[in-house]
Write a protein that holds these residues in place. Structure first.
Motif, mmCIF file in Angstrom:
data_model
loop_
_atom_site.group_PDB
_atom_site.id
_atom_site.type_symbol
_atom_site.label_atom_id
_atom_site.label_comp_id
_atom_site.label_asym_id
_atom_site.label_seq_id
_atom_site.Cartn_x
_atom_site.Cartn_y
_atom_site.Cartn_z
ATOM 1 N N GLY A 16 -35.123 55.535 46.146
ATOM 2 C CA GLY A 16 -34.155 55.844 45.103
ATOM 3 C C GLY A 16 -34.747 56.682 43.985
ATOM 4 O O GLY A 16 -35.678 57.471 44.190
ATOM 5 N N ASP A 399 -33.560 51.305 45.887
ATOM 6 C CA ASP A 399 -33.433 51.605 47.309
ATOM 7 C C ASP A 399 -34.828 51.692 47.913
ATOM 8 O O ASP A 399 -35.691 52.437 47.424
ATOM 9 N N THR A 417 -30.279 49.170 49.883
ATOM 10 C CA THR A 417 -29.477 50.353 49.573
ATOM 11 C C THR A 417 -28.462 49.995 48.499
ATOM 12 O O THR A 417 -28.196 48.822 48.240
#
Length: 603
Positions: A16, A399, A417
């Motif tokens: 992420g 993430d 996620t």
């Protein structure tokens, strides 16, 4: 001796926002460093007071884990060649440094030796080259000769800050003992602790267990940058970090007890809303004073050292408080220290004003924080998922993908996620190598008043803020855990100021939004909670990660509609001021106006 084990860096991948910044830091800061320029000062023995010799070791503390995480062969060659160059500077008596024979033990000499030892052991752990460990041992043996039991010089009387800078060499001595099992290194570590606790030392254990606040360890010194300043935050935490290394090896409970107590004292009295602290690099009761501008707030070295202290205490104690602190610091103070292209780190990072680069130090372009900042990134993949034989703990919801091994060789893959913390919903795919019973520990943030947890769509009970939600069951491939966090706007109030928070993020006003004077006093309209509305277009236009609007009275002198609630923009604190120029002045704490009509002035 530890509640959890860190996840191996080659078994975790951040995907992420943090992962994006980490990758940029690897390329633009770590690999871009002129490492031979960091070695060059060691080739000259002319220094008597400065700290050139910390920079190479600090670079190594980021470069080695960066290689473990990425497998980057070019980076490995930088590490290898710079280590060889460093060893080539070693004197016949074992000395590695840049102080002359008659200047050794002065200034920052021992502090620099600490970082050299840590850097050498970092490369040894990668390469297992015996000559590297031998070089570290020779340098350590010289320290024992000069400062150990029976030596004329008391280590606590050397260097800076009541000897804390010098005594922080405790950490590499414990690491060297762990790698060699040579008793002389353990004996030296015990000697350092004895000197710390002696009449000339900072007495970190005695004062810590007695509850003496970190901001009041010694009287204010006449000369700030001197041996007599005993409130220096970075060096103090570095000594306590060494004590944690000692606890882990020897099991001396008082060492863990004092570090745990000190960390919680720091949380209670020093750590600000953004997850860091210090002014002029010293503790100063910063939590209560954070609404006031202070000189040189929130040094990046303090931020990164605090992150390491929390990571270690989380691993050793399993106390979720340290995961909370690590997340807060990461998303706020740490990310805020980055420059726009992630090629450098700021030296100081206040809660209002203009951010910028610190000056170079010791005649070099680099400074302590530029050298130290990258290290923070590589604590995160290790700490996001931790484990022990029976449990797997999720501490961060970035993430990611990670793989750990539990009892009986059971491998468990975790995939998170959801684009947290942009979004408040996270999915965790759990894939064990075989169906087996073990416990998943989910950190439920203290700031999330209502958190919903489901497994394969079925609700989980006993989900409590500020704790781990422990789910023991037979896990199998295909299991999916979903968490929905409470991202409602939270209003922190202190000293007649207010600040807004959303999830783990602190928010700030920024002049780029051009929606009124950011220094103006404000009022929250009515008694209803403030509502934050996501503003992605405004974020893109301003060049920030996340932006929001809410309604505030931000002109206390206006009449009519203009004196009522107006739309005001906020962005994540880490993005505020990220132009490093006057184009983006920012402010976290907003002054609250007085409502005389309802008696604010009488309260």
């Amino acid at each position: 001796m530890s509640a959890f084990t860190l996840t191996a860096l080659n078994s975790a991948k951040l995907n992420g926002y943090l992962g994006e910044k980490l990758a940029l830091c690897l390329e633009r800061r770590i690999k871009a460093e002129d490492v031979d320029g960091l070695v060059e000062p060691f080739r000259h023995r002319e220094e008597r007071r400065l700290w050139h010799t910390e920079f190479w070791g600090k670079w190594m503390l980021a470069a080695v884990p960066a290689y473990e995480y990425s497998g980057d062969k070019a980076l490995y060659e930088q590490i290898r060649s710079s280590t060889q160059a460093m060893i080539a500077t070693q004197s016949a008596d074992g000395y590695i440094g840049n102080y002359p024979d008659d200047g050794r033990l002065q200034g920052w000499d021992i502090w620099g030796r600490k970082y050299t030892l840590l850097g050498l052991m970092g490369y040894y752990d990668l390469s297992k080259e015996p000559q590297v460990l031998q070089a570290a041992c020779r340098l350590a043996d010289l320290c024992i000769k000069e400062l150990g039991p029976g030596a004329e010089v008391n280590i606590a009387k050397t260097g800076m800050h009541h000897g804390m800078a010098s005594c922080s060499i405790l950490e590499p001595f414990m690491r060297l003992y762990r790698r060699t099992r040579e008793e002389r290194y353990l004996e030296m570590a015990r000697h350092i602790v004895a000197c710390i606790e002696g009449p000339d030392g900072p007495q970190l254990i005695k004062k810590g267990l007695a509850g003496v606040p970190v901001a009041e360890r010694f009287p204010l010194p006449e000369k700030w940058w001197s041996w007599y300043n005993g409130q220096k935050s970075y060096e103090m935490m570095s000594c306590y970090q060494g004590m944690l290394e000692m606890y882990e090896e020897l099991g001396e409970e008082r060492l863990l007890r004092v570090c745990d107590r000190i960390a919680k004292d720091i949380i209670a009295t020093e750590i600000n809303i953004a997850g860091s602290g210090a002014s002029c690099e010293c503790w100063y009761y910063g939590k209560k004073w954070q609404t006031e501008p202070a000189i040189h707030m929130q040094e990046t070295c303090v931020t990164v050292t605090w992150m390491k202290f929390c990571q270690t205490l989380l691993r050793l104690t399993g106390d979720v408080v340290y995961a909370e602190e690590l997340e807060k610091t990461t998303y706020n103070a740490f990310l805020a220290s980055l420059n726009p292209d992630v090629s450098s780190f700021s030296k100081y990072c206040p809660l209002e004003g203009i951010r910028g680069a610190g000056v170079g130090q010791c005649g070099l372009e680099i400074n302590c924080c530029i050298a130290n900042g990258p290290r923070g990134f590589f604590m995160l993949p290790e700490a996001a998922i931790m484990s022990n034989a029976e449990e797997l703990a999720v501490n961060l919801y970035e993430d990611l993908q990670a793989r750990v091994t539990l009892k009986d060789g059971l491998e468990v893959a975790i995939a998170i996620t959801g684009n947290y913390p942009v979004n408040n919903k996270v999915q965790i795919a759990v894939t064990p190598s075989a169906t087996a019973t073990w416990a998943l520990l989910l950190r439920i943030p203290a700031w999330s008043a209502l958190t919903a947890v489901t497994i394969n769509g079925a609700a989980v009970e006993n989900v409590n803020a500020g704790s781990y939600c422990r789910i023991a069951r037979a896990w199998q491939a295909g299991d999916v855990v979903e968490l929905v966090f409470d991202f409602s706007c939270r209003v922190a109030e202190l000293n007649r100021c207010l600040a807004l928070q959303r999830g783990p993020l602190v928010l700030a006003r920024d002049t780029r939004f051009n929606d009124g004077a950011i220094d103006a006093a404000v009022l929250a309209p009515g008694e209803q909670p403030l509502e934050l509305v996501s503003a992605p277009a405004a974020a893109a236009a301003a060049g920030v990660w996340q932006a929001f609007t809410t309604k505030l009275v931000n002109d206390l002198n206006a009449e009519g509609p203009a004196g009522g609630p107006q739309e005001v923009h906020f962005c994540d604190y880490a993005s505020a001021g990220n132009t490093w120029s006057a184009a983006s002045r920012y402010r976290v704490w907003l002054r609250k106006g007085l409502r005389v009509a309802i008696g604010d002035h009488l309260r």
